[in-house]
Every structure is written in C-alpha cells, then in structure tokens.
Scaffold this motif. Structure first.
Motif, PDB file in Angstrom:
ATOM      1  N   TYR A   1      -1.829  -2.043   4.337  1.00  0.00           N
ATOM      2  CA  TYR A   1      -1.815  -1.221   3.133  1.00  0.00           C
ATOM      3  C   TYR A   1      -3.167  -1.344   2.433  1.00  0.00           C
ATOM      4  CZ  TYR A   1       3.030  -1.884   4.379  1.00  0.00           C
ATOM      5  OH  TYR A   1       4.205  -1.957   5.093  1.00  0.00           O
TER       6      TYR A   1
ATOM      7  N   TRP B   1       3.006   1.434  -2.004  1.00  0.00           N
ATOM      8  CA  TRP B   1       3.154   2.030  -0.677  1.00  0.00           C
ATOM      9  C   TRP B   1       4.579   1.835  -0.180  1.00  0.00           C
ATOM     10  CZ3 TRP B   1      -1.603  -0.561  -1.553  1.00  0.00           C
ATOM     11  CH2 TRP B   1      -2.757   0.188  -1.318  1.00  0.00           C
TER      12      TRP B   1
ATOM     13  N   LEU C   1       1.310   6.223   0.544  1.00  0.00           N
ATOM     14  CA  LEU C   1       1.073   5.892  -0.858  1.00  0.00           C
ATOM     15  C   LEU C   1       2.028   6.700  -1.726  1.00  0.00           C
ATOM     16  CD1 LEU C   1      -0.731   4.321  -2.872  1.00  0.00           C
ATOM     17  CD2 LEU C   1      -2.213   6.345  -2.948  1.00  0.00           C
TER      18      LEU C   1
END
Length: 355
Positions: free
Chosen positions: A83, A118, A124
């Motif tokens: 992420y 996320w 996202l």
C-alpha cells in the motif's frame, strides 16, 4: 469540518473489580514457535506495525521500501499486499510512514498529515486530513480512522471532516481546544510518543504514564496501567530538565480477544517486557523474556497465544579498545513464540470471548 462532542465529558477513574496483586506471569518460550519472516535484507521499522487478527496479517514498514506498507501473512510471511509506494502528496502517495492501523476492510496509513485508506486489494478508498494534529497514533474506531490528540481523540465523520471527543484533564477546558502549541516541552514529548488502540467502540490512548479510555459519546475514563509496568516506566525516566525524547512505552495494541497489550522497550537485565490486561476489570498478565541478554529481541504484541517478536539487527563497535555489541531499532526477523504460564492464575475471559 470538525465537530466537537462535548456533552457529558468528565474524567472518571475506573474501579477495578478484581485485586491486582499476585496475578499471572507469562514467559516467552523462545525455543518454540515459528519464524514468520527472516532475512538480512529486511530492515523493519519498529514503530510501524499493526495486526489484523481475524485475517492473520501483519502490516509492517521496511526501510527498503520507505513509502509503502507491506501486508504479510502471519502463517508463512508471504506478501499479501503493498500500500503506497510513491513519495509525494498525490492520491496514495506518502511523505513518510508515521502510523499504520488495521481496518475491517483494509488498512489505514498516516504520513503525519493525511490518513490514506486502502482496501485489502490495494484500491485507495479515501484520504482524510484531520487538520488538527500530526497523526502519529492511529486506529480504526467502528470502521472509521481515529487519531490521538493531546486532550482526546478525533475521528473521521461521515462528511469527511472530524469529530473530537474525550478529555485529558478534569477541568472546564473544552476538549475541542488544540493545545499542542500551548503545552510544555515534557508534555509535547508525551504527546509525540503516545499510542492508541481501539477496541469495542472505545479509543484507548496511552500518553505519558496514563491510559485513558475515550468513548464517542463523550465519556473519558482512566484505566489503571498494570502497576509493575507503571512503576518501572516511572523509574526509567530521565531527569525533569532533560529534553531527550524518551517514550514511556513501546507499544499499545489489542490481542484480538478483548484485551489490551502494553509493551515496554527491552533493557539489559530486565525480564518484564509487557502485559496483557482487561481494561474493564484491571486483571493483567505480565510477560517476561528471560533469555534476551543483548536486547536483540523486541516484544511487539500478542497474537492468539503467542508473542510477536522482532529479531533486531546487531552491530559491533570498538569502544576504548573493547568490542561492544549493540542492537539496532531495526528488525530482520518476525517470529511467533508461545506464552507459557510460570506463576499466578489467568484472568477470566472477557464477556463474549471464546476464552
């Protein structure tokens, strides 16, 4: 827009329903368990860690990928997600890794000013800018990101703004006041090294040698830190006039079974590294690491019946003609070691718990 939930805010010490003396002591069995991840190429940042107990995932930050959070399986260390990854202010980019928290549908990551959300697949979902504080202590409260303030908590509201609640002091001061610019150096150090953990709709904030439970409806209660930990933390403080940034505790988390876990920093010759405790009753279990003489391991939390342990990189240097070994605050290994009772009686399971 930031709203304040001020009605009914007061500070109430929580009365423990059970005696605190003579309770359980657990030992980390370093010779048993399993290594989740290991490699000299890893440089895991100790301050960046979160666990999703249900999904058996651990979220970590690594210096080799300084603008991303990595999701690893607690079963075999395999990569389950990444992420971030880009440096900047754009969507999904990070200026730095300031805090991470597991969310029911993914992960929350703060770069100090913004909180990126996320989902598990890496999409996202949102970017939240609390605007009230540097976000270095983060958790998921009822599915929404929440961050510690000096005098309470701010939680994302449905409109993308923030709702503040809670109080630090029993006074008439409004909990909506952002006091970071008005506090002393020692108080700011306590805020800068605070920790937060959310469980059962309550945000628990450790700041200094205090632990406060903030509820969204406005009630703030003081939770008693297990006395052996509180006494040791107080004994380790630098002189009052020192400006060194010395955290009181190393971590605050949950064990996924209705209890909080408070971790201390390892010290030579000191076996107690943390405690698992019930914030409602005050019942606690001390955790000891009896085999780490070089502080080359750090207790990071509890998952199921095992301690989460970081194996630290060690270095050597010459000091006045002698070779000194020391451990760095970076880890190359994640291991799970079982906890074994060595004395005392276990705490009763929390209501609704399977144990």
């Amino acid at each position: 827009m930031v709203r304040t939930r001020a009605a009914g805010i007061f500070l109430t010490p929580l009365l423990c329903a059970v005696p605190l003396g003579g309770q359980e002591r657990l030992e980390i069995v370093s010779g048993e368990g399993r290594v989740v991840l290991e490699g000299i190429e890893w440089a895991l940042v100790e301050e960046i860690l979160a666990v999703n107990h249900e999904e058996r995932l651990i979220y970590v930050g690594d210096l080799g990928d300084p603008f991303a959070i990595l999701a690893l399986s607690l079963e075999d260390g395999s990569m389950r997600g990444r992420y971030g990854g880009g440096e900047g202010d754009g969507p999904g980019e990070l200026r730095r890794l300031a805090a991470v928290a597991a969310a029911p549908d993914g992960v929350l990551v703060s770069d100090g000013g913004r909180v990126n959300h996320w989902d598990a697949a890496g999409n996202l979902l949102s970017i939240w800018q609390p605007g009230a504080s540097t976000v270095t202590a983060l958790c998921s409260l009822a599915g929404e990101p929440a961050a510690a303030l000096f005098d309470g908590v701010i939680r994302r509201s449905p409109d993308g703004g923030g709702i503040r609640f809670g109080s630090r002091l029993a006074s008439s001061e409004s909990p909506a006041t952002d006091r970071e610019g008005q506090i002393g150096a020692q108080e700011f150090m306590e805020f800068a090294t605070a920790h937060i953990a959310c469980m059962g709709g309550v945000a628990y904030v450790q700041m200094g040698n205090r632990l406060l439970a903030h509820r969204p409806e406005g009630l703030t209660s003081e939770i008693r830190i297990p006395p052996p930990l509180a006494q040791d933390a107080a004994a380790r403080r630098p002189p009052p006039d020192s400006r060194r940034l010395v955290p009181w505790y190393g971590s605050l988390s949950t064990n996924g079974r209705g209890r909080l876990v408070l971790g201390q920093f390892p010290r030579r010759g000191h076996e107690v590294v943390g405690a698992v405790f019930d914030p409602l009753s005050g019942c606690y279990s001390l955790i000891e690491d009896r085999g780490d003489r070089l502080v080359s391991r750090r207790f990071m939390g509890v998952h199921a019946d095992s301690a989460i342990i970081y194996g630290r990189h060690t270095r050597s240097r010459e000091v006045e003609g002698r070779t000194m070994n020391y451990a760095e605050a970076l880890a190359y290994q994640i291991a799970l070691h079982p906890l074994r009772r060595v004395s005392g009686e276990p705490c009763p399971p929390p209501p609704g718990s399977s144990r």
